[in-house]
Design a protein around this motif. Structure first.
Motif, PDB file in Angstrom:
ATOM      1  N   ASN A   1       0.798  -1.227   0.000  1.00  0.00           N
ATOM      2  CA  ASN A   1       0.000   0.000   0.000  1.00  0.00           C
ATOM      3  C   ASN A   1       0.830   1.276   0.000  1.00  0.00           C
ATOM      4  O   ASN A   1       0.261   2.371  -0.043  1.00  0.00           O
ATOM      5  CB  ASN A   1      -0.952   0.007   1.194  1.00  0.00           C
TER       6      ASN A   1
ATOM      7  N   THR B   1      -2.026   4.007   0.444  1.00  0.00           N
ATOM      8  CA  THR B   1      -3.366   3.677  -0.017  1.00  0.00           C
ATOM      9  C   THR B   1      -4.067   2.697   0.917  1.00  0.00           C
ATOM     10  O   THR B   1      -3.468   2.155   1.843  1.00  0.00           O
ATOM     11  CB  THR B   1      -3.328   3.087  -1.432  1.00  0.00           C
ATOM     12  N   ASP B   2      -5.349   2.467   0.630  1.00  0.00           N
ATOM     13  CA  ASP B   2      -6.171   1.587   1.444  1.00  0.00           C
ATOM     14  C   ASP B   2      -6.134   0.147   0.960  1.00  0.00           C
ATOM     15  O   ASP B   2      -6.315  -0.783   1.730  1.00  0.00           O
ATOM     16  CB  ASP B   2      -7.619   2.075   1.429  1.00  0.00           C
ATOM     17  N   THR B   3      -5.949  -0.028  -0.344  1.00  0.00           N
ATOM     18  CA  THR B   3      -5.909  -1.360  -0.943  1.00  0.00           C
ATOM     19  C   THR B   3      -5.230  -1.254  -2.293  1.00  0.00           C
ATOM     20  O   THR B   3      -5.412  -0.263  -2.999  1.00  0.00           O
ATOM     21  CB  THR B   3      -7.319  -1.947  -1.123  1.00  0.00           C
ATOM     22  N   PRO B   4      -4.480  -2.247  -2.680  1.00  0.00           N
ATOM     23  CA  PRO B   4      -3.840  -2.220  -4.006  1.00  0.00           C
ATOM     24  C   PRO B   4      -4.573  -3.057  -5.041  1.00  0.00           C
ATOM     25  O   PRO B   4      -4.045  -3.269  -6.121  1.00  0.00           O
ATOM     26  CB  PRO B   4      -2.472  -2.835  -3.707  1.00  0.00           C
TER      27      PRO B   4
ATOM     28  N   ARG C   1      -7.888   2.117  -4.272  1.00  0.00           N
ATOM     29  CA  ARG C   1      -6.441   2.399  -4.225  1.00  0.00           C
ATOM     30  C   ARG C   1      -6.191   3.888  -3.976  1.00  0.00           C
ATOM     31  O   ARG C   1      -5.355   4.519  -4.631  1.00  0.00           O
ATOM     32  CB  ARG C   1      -5.761   1.949  -5.512  1.00  0.00           C
TER      33      ARG C   1
END
Length: 754
Positions: A491, A497-500, A505
Motif C-alpha cells: 500500500n 493507499t487503502d488497498t492495491p 487504491r
C-alpha cells in the motif's frame, strides 16, 4: 498526550543510556571516532535535489562502547580538492550531539551544480575524528526559468471516454565531442517511460508520481551519461494514462486532472571542454502509437507484440509515417523535484504451485499476496492471446474469487508476434494478487499444465529502507508482523493507499494516520510522508477541511468536502509522528500552517459547546459490532460525537506541542488553552465522577486515556473499566480509530498481561 510520549525516539532515554555507558567506559581507548554513511536529505549522493538548504546526516563508529559525539564540523565545496583549501562553506566547530538533519547554511546553491561535503566529529573527551570520505549532492532545476523545454502532447485524435493506445514520442540529436556528464530532467501529465538509444532510462516506476497535477507536478533527474554516444542519438518516451486521466475511485470516473497526456523533458549535456548542449521537448518531436493498446491502473493492459516498432528509440529509425506534436501550456511554476522514494522493482517471486481449479481454470499460486505484476514467458503462433487475471483469494470451492475487486478488471492480455520465446511485463498498471488465472497459454494441447517458470512475480513498492524488525517465540505473532510489513509494502506506492487490488487504491487519510507510527517502525518513511504531506497541504480546502483521500479525487471540484474526524486529523497526527520518529523539525514547520488550519476548522465545526456533533464522520469505522451480520461499518458502537470531540482535543494538543518545538510560544499557549477547554467539555459530557464513560466501549476508554482527556484522579478507574471490558469480550472490539490506542491505554494504566 502524556508527557512521556513527547520526546523523539532517539531522545531522553537513549541519551541517558549513552551517557552512562560513556562514563563507565572511562578514558578513550581503541581506534578513534570514525564518521561515515553520509546522507543529504536522507539519501546517499543524491542528484536533482530541490531543497535550497539540504540537511546533512552521518553515523558514528568507534571501538569503544558508549562513544558519544560532542561536536561536529561540516565543510562544502564544488570540487573535492577545494574542501580543505577553499571551501564554499565551513560550519566551524559546533558543540552538538546531533548527527542528523544538520542544515547547510552557506551561500545560495545553484541549479544543476554538484557540491561535495565531508564532516568530522569530536567525542566526549574532545578528541577529533578524521575527516570523513567526501560525499556529494547535486541540485536539480530550482527555478521555472531553468526549463527551456516545452510541454508537448501528441497531435492525434483520441476518445477520452476510454483508455487509448499509449502514445510514443521521439526525437533525434547529434553530439559533437567527448561528453563529461549528462542529465535528463523529465516529467509528464500522466505516466512516462523514457529510453535513450534503445535503453531504458533509470529504474524508477510510475513516474512522475501521483500529485494534484494542477497544483504541483514532480520531475525526476537521471544521470544519462553512459547512455549517450558520439554522433547520432535518439530519445523515445512512452506515455500512460496513470492517475492523471485513467480510472480513479469507485465511480468509474476518468480524466480527473485532464484529457491530454503530455511530456516535458530536457537533456543537458556537458562536454569535456565545458560547452553545454540542451535537447528539449518542443514542436520538432514526432508521435505515434505502438503495442500498448490499452493501459489502466485498475483494469490492466493489452499489449500486442505484433505492433512493436523495433528500434523506435534509436537513431536511424524511419519515423516518416509518424505524426507531429502540439505545444501546450502548463505552468512550470508547479514543478517540484521528487521528494519521496521512487517506486522500484524490489524482488522477484517464483510460483509455489500451478494447479487447475474445480471450474477448470489454470492458476499460478505466487505463495504470497503481493503487489506488482507477473513477467510472462511464452512461445506460440502469431496472434495467440494469453490472458492473465489476478486475484487475492480463492473461494470456498477453490476457484478464483474476484468479487472483492468490484469493477476493477485486473486483467492483462499479451498478443504474441510468433517469433521464438517472447517475454512480456506490463508497463503502466499494477495489481494486488496472490493467484493468476491463465487463459490461452500456448504449447499445452494435451491439457497439461504450463511450466511453473512461465510466470515470475515482480514485487514493486516505494523503495524504503527497512529499519525495524520484530520477532518472538510465537509463530502466529511473527506471521502477523510479516503480514503487516507486506501490507505496508503493498500500500505504499508513492501514496499510502487503502488497498492495491480493487477499484479504489486511494490515499485515505484515516488509514495513514492510524498506521504512520507502525510504518515508521518498519521502514524509513520520512521522505515518503514528506511528499504525501505536501499533497495534504495542496489539497486542503480554503476553510481548513481536509479531504478524506489525498490526493483528493473525491471532492477536488468542490469548495468544501471531507472534514471527517480521525481522517482529517492526519494533518496533525502524521507530521507529529514523523517528528517523534525522526526529529524532523523542518517537516513540522512546513506542515504547521496546515495543522493549524485543520484544528481551526474542527473548532469552528464544534461550535461554542466544543462538542463536535455536526458534519459527516466515519467514526470508529469497522469496529467489531459493525462487522457482525446485519451490521453497518459506518455505525460503530462508540458515538461519533465522542470520537470527534476526542480528536479535536488531541489535534489541538499536538498543535500546541508543535508550536512549542518551533518556538511559537503564544500559539503554543493558545492551542493548549483550546485543548484544556475541549478536555473540560469532554469530561462534562461523557465522564462521570467514578471514571466511567457515557459510552462503555473499548474505543471510548482508549481515546480518553491516550488523548489525556480524563482527570488524573480518574485515569486508573477508567483503565480498570477498559481492562474489564476486554476481559468480558475476550478480544478487542475496536475499529479504525480505537485499535491503534488500545494496548497502549492498557499498558499505561498498569494492565500488562502476565
Amino acid at each position: 498526550m502524556r508527557d512521556g510520549q513527547l520526546a523523539p525516539r532517539c531522545g531522553r532515554d537513549v541519551a541517558a543510556i549513552v551517557v552512562a555507558l560513556t562514563l563507565a567506559a572511562g578514558p578513550a581507548a581503541g581506534q578513534p571516532l570514525r564518521v561515515g554513511d553520509l546522507r543529504a536529505e536522507y539519501q546517499r549522493d543524491p542528484i536533482g535535489l530541490g531543497e535550497p538548504s539540504p540537511r546533512l546526516s552521518w553515523t558514528l563508529a568507534a571501538d569503544r562502547r558508549g562513544t558519544m559525539q560532542r561536536a561536529y564540523e561540516i565543510r562544502v565545496a564544488e570540487q573535492v580538492a577545494d574542501l580543505a583549501r577553499h571551501p564554499l562553506w565551513d560550519s566551524g566547530k559546533l558543540p552538538s550531539d546531533a548527527s542528523t538533519l544538520r542544515p547547510y547554511a552557506g551561500p545560495a546553491l545553484r541549479s544543476r551544480h554538484r557540491y561535495y561535503w565531508q564532516v568530522r566529529a569530536w567525542d566526549a573527551h574532545d578528541a577529533p575524528s578524521a575527516w570523513s570520505t567526501p560525499a556529494f549532492w547535486e541540485m536539480g532545476l530550482l527555478a521555472p526559468a531553468d526549463w527551456s523545454a516545452q510541454w508537448i502532447t501528441p497531435n492525434r485524435p483520441e476518445d477520452t471516454t476510454r483508455s487509448n493506445p499509449s502514445p510514443m514520442l521521439r526525437s533525434t540529436f547529434t553530439l559533437r565531442g567527448p561528453v563529461a556528464s549528462a542529465r535528463a530532467y523529465v516529467t509528464g501529465l500522466g505516466l512516462y517511460d523514457m529510453e535513450l538509444n534503445g535503453r531504458r532510462v533509470g529504474d524508477r516506476l510510475f513516474t512522475p508520481g501521483w500529485t494534484d497535477y494542477a497544483k504541483r507536478v514532480q520531475y525526476q533527474t537521471y544521470d544519462v551519461t553512459a547512455l549517450l554516444r558520439a554522433g547520432a542519438n535518439a530519445v523515445g518516451v512512452t506515455l500512460g494514462d496513470g492517475w492523471y486521466r485513467g480510472r480513479l475511485g469507485f465511480t468509474k470516473q476518468r480524466n480527473t486532472y485532464g484529457t491530454r497526456l503530455a511530456l516535458l523533458a530536457q537533456i543537458v549535456v556537458r562536454y569535456a571542454d565545458g560547452r553545454e548542449q540542451v535537447i528539449a521537448t518542443g514542436p520538432g518531436w514526432k508521435a505515434s502509437t505502438g503495442p500498448i493498446r490499452f493501459s489502466d491502473i485498475y483494469d490492466g493492459e493489452r499489449y500486442d507484440a505484433r505492433l512493436e516498432q523495433t528500434g523506435w528509440s534509436q537513431a536511424g529509425y524511419d519515423d516518416a509515417s509518424w505524426g507531429g506534436v502540439q505545444v501546450i501550456d502548463h505552468p512550470k511554476q508547479l514543478l517540484i523535484a521528487q521528494v519521496g522514494p521512487p517506486v522500484r522493482r524490489i524482488e522477484e517471486r517464483r510460483p509455489v504451485r500451478v494447479f487447475r481449479t474445480p471450474a477448470g481454470e489454470t492458476v499460478f499460486d505466487m505463495g504470497q499476496n503481493m503487489v506488482g505484476w507477473v513477467r510472462l514467458r511464452a512461445r506460440g503462433p502469431r496472434g495467440t492471446v494469453v490472458r492473465l487475471r489476478h486475484a487475492e483469494v480463492l473461494d470456498q470451492a477453490g476457484n478464483v474469487y474476484t468479487a472483492n475487486l468490484r469493477t476493477a478488471k485486473a486483467t492483462t492480455e499479451f498478443v504474441l508476434k510468433g517469433v521464438g520465446d517472447e517475454v512480456y511485463e506490463p508497463h503502466f498498471t499494477f495489481q494486488g494478487f496472490r493467484y493468476v488465472a491463465v487463459e490461452g497459454f500456448p504449447g499445452a494441447p494435451d491439457g497439461s499444465l504450463p511450466p511453473a517458470d512461465a510466470l515470475v512475480g515482480i514485487v514493486i513498492h516505494s523503495d524504503m529502507p527497512r529499519t525495524g524488525t520484530f520477532a518472538t517465540s510465537d509463530s502466529m505473532l511473527n506471521r502477523l508482523q510479516q503480514n503487516i510489513t507486506w501490507g505496508q509494502r503493498g500500500n505504499f506506492l508513492d501514496v499510502p493507499t487503502d488497498t492495491p487490488a480493487r477499484d479504489e487504491r486511494l490515499g485515505w487519510t484515516g488509514d495513514a494516520e492510524a498506521f504512520a507510527p507502525t510504518a515508521a517502525f518498519n521502514y524509513q518513511v520520512a521522505p515518503f510522508f514528506t511528499k504525501w504531506l505536501g499533497d495534504v497541504t495542496a489539497d486542503q480546502k480554503p476553510n481548513g477541511s481536509v479531504p478524506d483521500v489525498i490526493p483528493d479525487v473525491l471532492t477536488r471540484t468542490q469548495t468544501v468536502g471531507g472534514g471527517s474526524s480521525g481522517w482529517g486529523d492526519a494533518a496533525t497526527i502524521v507530521p507529529w509522528t514523523m517528528y517523534l520518529a525522526y526529529g524532523d523539525a523542518r517537516l513540522l514547520e512546513q506542515q504547521y500552517p496546515s495543522m493549524r488550519r485543520w484544528v481551526d476548522y474542527e473548532r469552528e465545526a464544534a461550535g461554542p459547546s466544543l462538542i463536535w456533533a455536526t458534519g459527516h464522520h466515519y467514526g470508529d469505522w469497522l469496529d467489531f459490532a459493525s462487522t457482525q451480520p446485519g451490521g453497518n461499518p459506518g455505525r460503530a458502537a462508540t458515538p461519533t460525537d465522542l470520537v470527534a470531540t476526542a480528536f479535536l482535543a488531541h489535534s489541538a494538543d499536538l498543535v500546541s506541542h508543535a508550536a512549542a518545538v518551533l518556538g511559537r510560544a503564544d500559539e503554543a499557549r493558545r492551542y493548549r488553552d483550546l485543548f484544556e477547554r475541549v478536555r473540560m467539555a469532554f469530561q462534562g459530557r461523557y465522564v462521570d465522577g467514578t471514571g466511567r464513560l457515557a459510552s462503555n466501549t473499548q474505543t471510548a476508554y482508549a481515546l480518553a486515556l491516550e488523548f489525556d482527556l480524563l482527570p488524573d484522579s480518574l485515569r486508573q478507574a477508567a483503565g480498570d473499566q477498559l481492562a474489564a471490558n476486554v476481559r468480558k469480550f475476550g478480544h478487542l472490539t475496536t475499529g479504525f480509530l480505537g485499535t491503534p490506542h488500545l494496548t497502549d491505554a492498557l499498558v499505561h494504566t498498569g494492565h500488562v498481561p502476565e
